[in-house]
Design a protein around this motif. Structure first.
Motif, short mmCIF file in Angstrom:
data_model
loop_
_atom_site.label_atom_id
_atom_site.label_comp_id
_atom_site.label_asym_id
_atom_site.label_seq_id
_atom_site.Cartn_x
_atom_site.Cartn_y
_atom_site.Cartn_z
N PRO A 66 0.82 -1.23 0.00
CA PRO A 66 0.00 0.00 0.00
C PRO A 66 0.84 1.26 0.00
CG PRO A 66 0.05 -0.94 2.19
CD PRO A 66 0.79 -1.90 1.29
N ALA A 67 1.57 1.47 -1.07
CA ALA A 67 2.48 2.60 -1.16
C ALA A 67 1.72 3.93 -1.14
CB ALA A 67 3.31 2.49 -2.43
N HIS A 68 0.44 3.89 -1.47
CA HIS A 68 -0.33 5.13 -1.49
C HIS A 68 -0.57 5.67 -0.09
CE1 HIS A 68 -3.18 1.82 -1.03
NE2 HIS A 68 -3.97 2.66 -0.40
N ARG A 69 -0.34 4.82 0.93
CA ARG A 69 -0.53 5.27 2.31
C ARG A 69 0.72 5.95 2.84
NH1 ARG A 69 -2.99 -0.43 4.05
NH2 ARG A 69 -5.02 -0.25 3.06
N VAL A 70 1.72 6.11 2.01
CA VAL A 70 2.95 6.75 2.45
C VAL A 70 3.13 8.07 1.71
CG1 VAL A 70 5.42 6.48 2.75
CG2 VAL A 70 3.94 4.46 2.75
N VAL A 71 3.24 9.14 2.49
CA VAL A 71 3.42 10.47 1.92
C VAL A 71 4.58 11.16 2.62
CG1 VAL A 71 0.98 10.69 1.31
CG2 VAL A 71 1.78 11.42 3.57
N ASN A 72 4.86 12.38 2.22
CA ASN A 72 5.97 13.06 2.89
C ASN A 72 5.51 13.67 4.20
OD1 ASN A 72 4.64 15.40 2.35
ND2 ASN A 72 6.06 16.12 0.79
#
Length: 119
Positions: A66-72
């Motif tokens: 779930p890379a979309h759950r990682v932000v800056n």
DNA sequence: CGTCTGACGCACG
DNA sequence: GCGTGCGCCAGAC
């Protein structure tokens, strides 16, 4: 310190990337975290850029990461452009109940999930 | 083996 | 509060 040497220290570790994937898969549904938080959680604070890079590679990895759950750290979807060019990343987040306005997560601090809290 | 390059983060002005 | 500069680590050339 070689890659092999590190594997010796971290028994169940394959490489830096797998550690990123492992932590990322722990992110609960509807929650988000930051690159720096993951980097710190896997023992490499300051390697936030590596996390983003690893997540990029993760797009073609299995099982699903779930890379979309990682932000800056600002809650900005800095990697949305890598999800197929469209607003895929934002749609995935909104599908989980995460509000996104102007490529930025609303109430980022409230739904922020700290990887270290699970270690 | 030297350099460049990042889905970043922090210090500084 | 925003723009700039630099450190960060690993991989590609």
């Amino acid at each position: 310190m070689t890659k092999k040497h590190r594997q010796n220290l971290m028994s169940d570790n394959d490489d830096f990337f797998d550690r990123v994937y492992s932590v990322t898969r722990l992110i609960p549904f509807g929650k988000v975290t930051s690159y720096g938080a993951i980097a710190a959680a896997i023992g490499s604070p300051g390697a936030a850029r590596m996390v983003g890079w690893a997540l990029n590679k993760s797009l073609s990895q299995t099982p699903f990461v779930p890379a979309h759950r990682v932000v800056n750290r600002n809650g900005i979807l800095s990697g949305k452009h890598y999800f197929g060019g469209s607003n895929t990343m934002q749609e995935l987040l909104e599908n989980e109940g995460v509000k996104v306005v102007d490529d930025k997560i609303v109430d980022f601090k409230l739904i922020f999930w700290d990887p270290k809290s699970e270690l």
